[in-house]
Structures are given as structure tokens and as C-alpha cells.
Design a protein around this motif. Structure first.
Motif, mmCIF file in Angstrom:
data_model
loop_
_atom_site.group_PDB
_atom_site.id
_atom_site.type_symbol
_atom_site.label_atom_id
_atom_site.label_comp_id
_atom_site.label_asym_id
_atom_site.label_seq_id
_atom_site.Cartn_x
_atom_site.Cartn_y
_atom_site.Cartn_z
ATOM 1 N N ASN A 214 -33.670 -47.827 -58.808
ATOM 2 C CA ASN A 214 -33.057 -49.151 -58.639
ATOM 3 C C ASN A 214 -31.538 -49.069 -58.669
ATOM 4 N N SER A 215 -30.989 -48.134 -59.445
ATOM 5 C CA SER A 215 -29.529 -47.962 -59.483
ATOM 6 C C SER A 215 -29.005 -47.513 -58.123
ATOM 7 N N VAL A 216 -29.751 -46.636 -57.454
ATOM 8 C CA VAL A 216 -29.344 -46.187 -56.116
ATOM 9 C C VAL A 216 -29.387 -47.360 -55.136
ATOM 10 N N ILE A 217 -30.457 -48.144 -55.190
ATOM 11 C CA ILE A 217 -30.592 -49.301 -54.294
ATOM 12 C C ILE A 217 -29.471 -50.307 -54.553
ATOM 13 N N ASN A 218 -29.181 -50.584 -55.831
ATOM 14 C CA ASN A 218 -28.116 -51.533 -56.173
ATOM 15 C C ASN A 218 -26.760 -51.044 -55.670
ATOM 16 N N TYR A 219 -26.524 -49.731 -55.820
ATOM 17 C CA TYR A 219 -25.255 -49.162 -55.343
ATOM 18 C C TYR A 219 -25.115 -49.344 -53.836
ATOM 19 N N ALA A 220 -26.184 -49.051 -53.113
ATOM 20 C CA ALA A 220 -26.129 -49.125 -51.655
ATOM 21 C C ALA A 220 -25.965 -50.563 -51.161
ATOM 22 N N GLN A 221 -26.540 -51.524 -51.895
ATOM 23 C CA GLN A 221 -26.540 -52.910 -51.422
ATOM 24 C C GLN A 221 -25.398 -53.755 -51.979
ATOM 25 N N ASN A 222 -24.726 -53.264 -53.025
ATOM 26 C CA ASN A 222 -23.657 -54.044 -53.658
ATOM 27 C C ASN A 222 -22.371 -53.929 -52.842
ATOM 28 N N GLU A 223 -22.032 -54.978 -52.124
ATOM 29 C CA GLU A 223 -20.827 -54.976 -51.290
ATOM 30 C C GLU A 223 -19.720 -55.827 -51.900
ATOM 31 N N ARG A 224 -19.834 -56.080 -53.218
ATOM 32 C CA ARG A 224 -18.829 -56.901 -53.904
ATOM 33 C C ARG A 224 -17.924 -56.072 -54.810
ATOM 34 N N VAL A 225 -18.471 -55.011 -55.437
ATOM 35 C CA VAL A 225 -17.721 -54.220 -56.417
ATOM 36 C C VAL A 225 -17.352 -52.872 -55.815
ATOM 37 N N CYS A 226 -16.124 -52.458 -56.047
ATOM 38 C CA CYS A 226 -15.601 -51.166 -55.592
ATOM 39 C C CYS A 226 -16.621 -50.046 -55.858
ATOM 40 N N ARG A 227 -16.863 -49.198 -54.860
ATOM 41 C CA ARG A 227 -17.853 -48.117 -54.993
ATOM 42 C C ARG A 227 -17.512 -47.188 -56.162
ATOM 43 N N SER A 228 -16.260 -46.815 -56.264
ATOM 44 C CA SER A 228 -15.851 -45.919 -57.343
ATOM 45 C C SER A 228 -16.108 -46.555 -58.702
ATOM 46 N N ARG A 229 -15.791 -47.835 -58.826
ATOM 47 C CA ARG A 229 -16.021 -48.527 -60.100
ATOM 48 C C ARG A 229 -17.507 -48.609 -60.424
ATOM 49 N N GLN A 230 -18.350 -48.807 -59.407
ATOM 50 C CA GLN A 230 -19.795 -48.824 -59.648
ATOM 51 C C GLN A 230 -20.272 -47.495 -60.232
ATOM 52 N N LEU A 231 -19.823 -46.395 -59.639
ATOM 53 C CA LEU A 231 -20.247 -45.071 -60.103
ATOM 54 C C LEU A 231 -19.705 -44.774 -61.496
ATOM 55 N N LEU A 232 -18.429 -45.069 -61.705
ATOM 56 C CA LEU A 232 -17.821 -44.800 -63.014
ATOM 57 C C LEU A 232 -18.478 -45.629 -64.106
ATOM 58 N N SER A 233 -18.811 -46.872 -63.805
ATOM 59 C CA SER A 233 -19.480 -47.727 -64.784
ATOM 60 C C SER A 233 -20.843 -47.161 -65.163
ATOM 61 N N TYR A 234 -21.537 -46.596 -64.186
ATOM 62 C CA TYR A 234 -22.847 -45.999 -64.442
ATOM 63 C C TYR A 234 -22.738 -44.877 -65.470
ATOM 64 N N PHE A 235 -21.623 -44.142 -65.423
ATOM 65 C CA PHE A 235 -21.411 -43.039 -66.358
ATOM 66 C C PHE A 235 -20.622 -43.444 -67.596
ATOM 67 N N GLY A 236 -20.478 -44.740 -67.814
ATOM 68 C CA GLY A 236 -19.895 -45.214 -69.060
ATOM 69 C C GLY A 236 -18.410 -45.461 -69.041
ATOM 70 N N GLU A 237 -17.741 -45.296 -67.890
ATOM 71 C CA GLU A 237 -16.299 -45.572 -67.791
ATOM 72 C C GLU A 237 -16.120 -47.023 -67.351
#
Length: 630
Positions: A528-551
Motif C-alpha cells: 500500500n505504501s508503494v501504491i500511495n507513493y505512485a498515486q500521491n500527486e500532492r506531496v513532494c516525492r522526496s518528502r514522501q520517501l524521507l517521511s517513510y524512513f522517519g525523516e
């Protein structure tokens, strides 16, 4: 000698980078230490440098056999005493290596997690002075990680044999939950984590929605005409995509775990040395590859986790220059990812059925089988019992977690050689090339009994003795075999199945919650995290990934597709003016230096954003320091 002196002497670097020195100081002072360093962060130095500064042997546990061999070869060339123990080695060679460790002849001993469980290793370890234990790919010890490996759980037992040796755990991808679990599983005396930011400022993350992935990929590779990696899910798809790219005049080859070792080495070398531009591969490619000038990593299929995506995407732009990580996505991917859940966690009664069929396949009766190991030709098994390989693979993996079997999917069995000529006939040969003569001499000098029976050989060692690389050794051995001088059996990657307890009736197989339900729930979250990342066109891609890893304190990258779309909205009029200026300037069809284009507009930051946007939209091409119309 100080850590910095060691760095200067053996690696020639002026200073440490990022958190390297912090980690080295921590493990050097005897503290259990966890280091989180993204791909390309230089984690090898964090254990290699303190290993040379301390007495004793640094034990390096890593699952990547090819990587450990490469690192050992590299360290030896630098004059550092290193050795490795892995599956497929001769018993005598293992004993010799361990005795060298006992008597101080080795500073770094690389070993696969499967080998640390053997009685031989445990017995010898008691007599070895261990400076500290390094656990590479430490996320593999966490049942909540994306790549859990049961063999890693044995590391805690090894620690009990050398209680004074601190542990250095290293990983490039771990969520906060996994970070805590790693320290608990390894028995850290106290929590001690050093985390390098996962942000890659030079890497633009892009999700491209497209129904025609092949065409989109060709456009991207034509727009960014430099070295690239394309990741696919299936082995078959790698060949198809590489051939499709070649048909579009894009130099490409393919790579997966099922290829012969010599073929894999050749293709990796061709790509590494820029003889081939694009490597199309499964996730079997990339570990230990440090090619700095990769300009694009494209995922034509979605990975099963953001951890895997982040690690694979991170192989782009290691030279610090602008690079792109592109995920191609459409509505079919959503259904494919959901199906992956059922394929990875098939119903329990299906797993019990596979266990039964395994016993029929090997003719193992109830109450027997413990300790027996078999080669597992998965295609033959599936044809015999009408199964699909993906689900069988998943079922065996779950049975392994439950403790019924050991399932080794990619064993690194050693090559075998036997001379077909007797010694006198061999010496009378005058038709051998210089390379063939060097290989024959190396075989005779280092291995006995090859005239009477097959013997296991180490192609890397023969290469070192003969002054050739591993691919050349492979080809020479094949040629000698064709000339009927030797019988050469190459390494093979047939999976192995071992019974870790006597066979029981399939209906009695118990799959507990922590083996099945809990892990399935975690897998669903990752999907579901992969699907949310691919479909989320509101939040910066880098911020999405960093947030996933706790940043959580990250800023917008201002270069991903989401940020560029926002910029388009904010500066649309001025951007359109700059776009028209660029199109007019480049309308002559010639290449133009970027420094000349800079004169078009005073707003250099916005001009750069427009150029990046136009490159992504394939309106213009960037060729080094030049721009031209697409």
C-alpha cells in the motif's frame, strides 16, 4: 596508527565523509553501534578502517557472496589480509582460512550468515580473537524488514561465543520500527544509532503515468542519453525489454540471477566500462555496484516496497551530478501489486499441500528426512504437481520461516574440474594458447587429484594466479573442455531444499501468527505504501520517501514531478515566456551551451526549472553541457 592515517595509507582519501568518523569512533570505543547510511554513503570504510586499527579479526557477516568476494579481492590488492567463507567451499579450505584467523593471518573475515551456524565455525571461533562483529544488510535480521532472512537470527548465538566483541550493524534502508528491532535482535547493550540523512539533493524522483511503458521508457532514455539501469520484475521481461531498446537504437543488455556466472560477469563489465549503455535487470543486479555516472534508474515494474525502490533508485547519480529515478505507473500496476499479496502469502492449505508434494517429489516418508539436502529443480516440480513457480517459491519461503525446511534459492556452488588427459599427455601438448597454459599451470599448482576425480575450484583464485579476470578464466575453462583436455562443470544456481526436522503429515504443519498473519499484514502495508507513493500527486516525492524512513524535517526538493507541477501553477506566465524563449533560441536545430542559454533570462533559478521540466517532458534534450531540441 590513527584512523585518518589508515584512510590516507590504504584508500588515499583526504578525510572521512558524513557520519563515517562518528560510527568508527563509536565501534572503536567498544560500543554496539547501528549505522544507517544510504546507498553510496561509503559504509564499507566504517568497519574496514577500525578493523585495521585494532588487534584481532573483524568478522563481517553479509549475505552477498559476490560482493564479499569482490571486497576480499580488492582488499588483498591493497595489501590488507582478508578472507571469505561461503557456501560451496571445500572443507579443507574453510579449515585453512579459520586457522589463519586463529594465528593472526587475517584482519577481516567475510562470512555468509548460513555458514556461521556450522559446528566447525563455532568450534574454531572460540580460538579466534575477534575485534568486533560487523553485520551488513542488518535489516535482514528484522522480521518487520522487507528482506527478512532467518539465518540472520543465528548472529545473536554467535555473539554469546565472543561476548566481549561489540557489534556494528549497517543498513541502507530501515524504517523506525526496523531500527528498533535490529538493536533488540542483536542484543545491543544500549541503543546507539547514527543516521545519515537519506536525502539525495541531486536525484529527481519522478512518477510517470503512462499506458505505454515501453514507448515512455524509450523517450526518457533518448532525452537523457547517458548510462542507465532499467529494473523489471521477471527474468523473461529483462531480455524482452533489452531487445526492444536495441531495436530503438539504444545500446542495452540484460541481467538476472539465472544467467551463467561468466555471462553475468561479461555483461556487468560491459556496462561498467560503458561498452553497453543500459542494463535491464531484475533486483539481482546492483548490490555492490558502484558506478558513479548512472544518470537514470527506471522502474518499468513497481517493486514490492519503498525500501527496495529507494535502494535501487539510489544507484543513480552517485557522482553527485543531476540524475533521475523514474517509476512508470498505470492502473494495471495497482491490480498487479494487489495480486502480489496472494502470490507471496498463498492460503495455508496450499502451503501444506506444497509440503506434502515436496515429500512425494523426494520420496520422504513421515518420520524421516531430517538433515537431508536435495537440489530443487522448481520447473520440474511445478510440472509434476501442476503448481505455479511464484507460489511454490512463496510457500517454501514460509515453510522455512516456520522451521520445517531450509530453502536456499541462490546457492553459490563451486565449479568443478577433472583432467581427461594424463599428466604425460598434458605435458606433450603444444597447441595451448598462453592463457590456456597459464590456467592449466595454476590448476596443477593449486589442486591435487584432478587426474583421478573432479575437484572443486575457486575461479577467482585461479584468476589471481593466472593474471586474468574471472570472465577470462571461465572462457578458458570452457575452451579447454571443448578441446577434451578437461571436464569442466560450471557453477550452477539450482536451489537447495534441506529438511530441518523429520517430515510430518501435511495437515499437521502449523503456521503461527508471527510466521504468517503478522508478516502478511506487514507486506500489505508495504504494498500500500508503494501504491500511495505512485498515486500521491500532492506531496513532494522526496518528502514522501524521507517521511517513510522517519525523516520529518525535510523540504520540498523542487525537482520531482510533483514539485515541478506546483511550480508550473505558481509561475505559469513567466515560465511560458521562458519556454518560448528557449524554443526560439534552439529552433536552429543546433546544440547550444547552457552557459549561452543563461543569457536569455535574468531569473536563472526559474530558467533552470523550465529546462529541467522541458527535459522531463521530452521537449528538449540535454547532452552534457549542451541543449538541443528533441
Amino acid at each position: 596508527m590513527s584512523y585518518l592515517d589508515i584512510l590516507h595509507q590504504y584508500w588515499g582519501y583526504p578525510d572521512f565523509r558524513g557520519i563515517q568518523k562518528d560510527i568508527i569512533d563509536s565501534i572503536g570505543s567498544g560500543k554496539d553501534t547501528l549505522g544507517l547510511m544510504p546507498t553510496g554513503g561509503g559504509k564499507s570504510l566504517t568497519f574496514q578502517v577500525p578493523a585495521l586499527a585494532q588487534e584481532g579479526v573483524c568478522l563481517v557477516i553479509t549475505p552477498l557472496i559476490a560482493l564479499m568476494k569482490d571486497q576480499v579481492d580488492h582488499l588483498r590488492r591493497q595489501g590488507i589480509t582478508a578472507a571469505a567463507i561461503y557456501s560451496g567451499m571445500r572443507h579443507d579450505d574453510i579449515i585453512t582460512t579459520l586457522e589463519n584467523c586463529t594465528f593472526g593471518g587475517v584482519k577481516l573475515l567475510y562470512i555468509s550468515p548460513e555458514r556461521i551456524c556450522s559446528d566447525l565455525f563455532k568450534t574454531k571461533l572460540r580460538h579466534i580473537k575477534v575485534s568486533f562483529i560487523t553485520v551488513d544488510e542488518a535489516h535482514c535480521i528484522s522480521q518487520w524488514g522487507y528482506d527478512f532472512r532467518p539465518s540472520y537470527l543465528q548472529i545473536a548465538d554467535i555473539r554469546k561465543l565472543v561476548p566481549d566483541a561489540p557489534i556494528l550493524a549497517l543498513t541502507a534502508t530501515a524504517t523506525p520500527e526496523v531500527v528498533d528491532d535490529i538493536q533488540e535482535q542483536l542484543g545491543f547493550k544500549e541503543k546507539n544509532v547514527f543516521c545519515m540523512s537519506f536525502e539525495r539533493k541531486n536525484l529527481a524522483y519522478v512518477v510517470r503515468q503512462t499506458e505505454d511503458k515501453d514507448a515512455e521508457m524509450v523517450h526518457i532514455l533518448q532525452s537523457i542519453p547517458k548510462t542507465a539501469i532499467v529494473y523489471c520484475r521477471s527474468r523473461k521481461r529483462t531480455k524482452e525489454v533489452a531487445q526492444m531498446l536495441a531495436e530503438n537504437s539504444i545500446s542495452a543488455t540484460w541481467y538476472h540471477a539465472g544467467l551463467e556466472p561468466g555471462v553475468k560477469d561479461q555483461r556487468q563489465n560491459d556496462w561498467q566500462n560503458d561498452k553497453v549503455r543500459v542494463m535491464v535487470a531484475t533486483n539481482a543486479f546492483g548490490m555492490g555496484i558502484d558506478k558513479p555516472n548512472v544518470r537514470a534508474v527506471i522502474h518499468i515494474d513497481c517493486p514490492s516496497s519503498l525500501e527496495a525502490y529507494f535502494q535501487e533508485a539510489g544507484r543513480a547519480g552517485r557522482d553527485g551530478k543531476k540524475a533521475y529515478a523514474v517509476l512508470l505507473y498505470n492502473g494495471h500496476d495497482n491490480r498487479t501489486l494487489q495480486k502480489r499479496i496472494e502470490d507471496t502469502f498463498p492460503p495455508k492449505d496450499y502451503i501444506q499441500e506444497v509440503y506434502e508434494h515436496l515429500a512425494y517429489f523426494y520420496q520422504i516418508g513421515v518420520g524421516s528426512g531430517y538433515g537431508c539436502t536435495f537440489e530443487f529443480p522448481i520447473d520440474k516440480f511445478c510440472n509434476s504437481f501442476k503448481h505455479f513457480p511464484i507460489r511454490v517459491n512463496a510457500a517454501l519461503t514460509i515453510l522455512q520461516r516456520a522451521g520445517y525446511i531450509d530453502y536456499e534459492q541462490n546457492p553459490d556452488t563451486k565449479a568443478r574440474v577433472r583432467f581427461l588427459l594424463n599428466r604425460d599427455e598434458l605435458y606433450r601438448l603444444d597447441s595451448l594458447s598462453d592463457k590456456e597454459d597459464d590456467v592449466v599451470t595454476a590448476l596443477l599448482r593449486n589442486y591435487g587429484g584432478l587426474f583421478s576425480d573432479f575437484g572443486y575450484i575457486d575461479e577467482s583464485y585461479i584468476a589471481q594466479e593466472a593474471g586474468l579476470d574471472r570472465n577470462q578464466i571461465y572462457m578458458v575453462l570452457v575452451n579447454l573442455s571443448k578441446k577434451n583436455i578437461i571436464n569442466f562443470i560450471p557453477r550452477k544456481n539450482i536451489p537447495l531444499v534441506s529438511y530441518t526436522q523429520d517430515r510430518i503429515d501435511g495437515d499437521d504443519v502449523v503456521l503461527s501468527e508471527d510466521v504468517y498473519e503478522d508478516r502478511k499484514e506487514q507486506f500489505i502495508k508495504r504494498i500500500n505504501s508503494v501504491i500511495n507513493y505512485a498515486q500521491n500527486e500532492r506531496v513532494c516525492r522526496s518528502r514522501q520517501l524521507l517521511s517513510y524512513f522517519g525523516e520529518t524535517k525535510s523540504k520540498d526538493c523542487e525537482q520531482c514531478d510533483v514539485c515541478l507541477s506546483h511550480t508550473n501553477e505558481d509561475d505559469s506566465d513567466e515560465k511560458e515566456l521562458i519556454r518560448q524563449q528557449l524554443m526560439t533560441f534552439l529552433s536552429d536545430g543546433q546544440k547550444h551551451l547552457i552557459t549561452d542559454i543563461r543569457q536569455l533570462n535574468d531569473n536563472w533559478d526559474l530558467l533552470q526549472k523550465v529546462m529541467r521540466d522541458m527535459v522531463l517532458e521530452e521537449e528538449i534534450l540535454m547532452d552534457g553541457s549542451f541543449l538541443l531540441l528533441s
